[in-house]
Scaffold this active site. Structure first.
Site, short mmCIF file in Angstrom:
data_model
loop_
_atom_site.label_atom_id
_atom_site.label_comp_id
_atom_site.label_asym_id
_atom_site.label_seq_id
_atom_site.Cartn_x
_atom_site.Cartn_y
_atom_site.Cartn_z
N ARG A 8 -3.23 -10.07 4.77
CA ARG A 8 -3.29 -10.18 3.51
C ARG A 8 -2.34 -9.80 2.71
NH1 ARG A 8 -5.93 -7.20 -0.63
NH2 ARG A 8 -7.53 -8.30 -1.66
N LYS A 20 0.85 -1.35 0.09
CA LYS A 20 0.02 0.00 0.11
C LYS A 20 0.95 1.28 -0.06
CE LYS A 20 -4.43 -1.77 1.32
NZ LYS A 20 -5.50 -2.01 2.31
#
Length: 301
Positions: A265, A225
């Protein structure tokens, strides 16, 4: 309560003795990290199986990009992308999660063999989602969400990001429970990167203990991210591309596992699978050491 016992288990899913690793299969042409690489059904199934070989405990299949600015696909296209991949992986014995905000997609994915619904809107995007999941008796991931990101970073303003995310997640969990989903099938996710700046994401990661105070297993989805790109770039530097953030992702995975997260994840599984196993070994050594010290103190009495 130890971190390991506090990690919790999710009814309806296997029980792991450590933080689980959820591998990502994006069946999309436009995901921020790997859009288009697994768009073909056969390639997506093959990739999911490869993630399991590398150490994934479950595989999260999604057919709609949730990156900032992404345009939503229609329901028929999402179904076309997702259902054959879910069916193909489930038929190979893979524990499959479906990443969707649509009740119809969740319902058909569960019928095709998915065992978990991962809804980044926590049931807010589709009012039919919670009844569908409750009726199926499936586990459900409730993520912190403040709206669709077509316009960029929607409402990413916080006076106290940890307190506000916890309060908003608590309210959402209450709604999910009121809708009939069993408490032992609810997972919470702080929604890193969703309506949050890099500073917000880092503060949330530093307070995972408070998120665990919600009383439900915690999923941490930090993989590749933007905030990791900002950290790696340093002041004034250019963030590295998403696929060059996997070592940083594994570092977050180790921190999350140590803090007591139920699962992480990730897009690249092998490094994170190693990281969570090392974190578990360190936890075990600490527990053994504490037990030996207690036994020694008891024997000296």
């Amino acid at each position: 309560m130890s971190k390991q016992s506090g990690r919790g288990r999710v009814a309806g899913l296997p029980e792991w003795d450590r933080c689980a690793v959820m591998g990502v299969v994006n069946v999309t042409p436009d995901s921020f990290s790997d859009g288009g690489r697994w768009f073909d059904t056969a390639a997506a199934v093959k990739h999911g199986l490869a993630l399991v070989e590398e150490g994934a405990d479950l595989v999260d299949v999604g057919g709609e990009s949730t990156r900032p600015g992404a345009t939503r696909v229609d329901e028929a296209e999402e179904l076309r992308r997702v259902i054959p991949v879910v069916r193909g992986l489930a038929s190979e014995g893979v524990t499959v999660s479906v990443d969707t905000m649509r009740a119809c997609v969740a319902e058909q994915a569960l019928a095709a063999g998915a065992r978990l619904v991962n809804d980044v809107s926590g049931g807010l995007a589709d009012p039919a989602m919670i009844p569908v999941v409750a009726h199926a008796g499936a586990p459900f991931v409730v993520m912190h969400w403040r709206g669709f990101l077509e316009g960029g970073n929607v409402r990413g303003v916080y006076a106290d990001v940890v307190a506000e995310v916890i309060d908003e997640l608590h309210a959402r969990v209450d709604a999910v429970l009121a809708g009939g989903i069993s408490p032992d099938r609810v997972v919470v996710d702080p929604g890193l990167g969703f309506s949050k700046d890099a500073e917000h994401d880092l503060v949330l990661l530093s307070h995972l203990d408070r998120l665990l105070g919600l009383g439900h297993p915690l999923l941490v989805a930090a993989s590749r991210k933007r905030f990791l790109g900002r950290v790696l770039a340093g002041p004034g530097g250019a963030p590295p591309p998403a696929r060059e953030r996997d070592a940083a992702t594994a570092a977050v995975s180790a921190l999350a596992a140590h803090a007591g997260a139920w699962a992480v994840r990730v897009h690249e599984v092998r490094a994170t699978a190693d990281a969570v196993r090392v974190a578990r070994a360190v936890e075990g050594a600490r527990t053994d050491s504490a037990r030996a010290a207690d036994n020694g103190a008891e024997g000296a009495r």
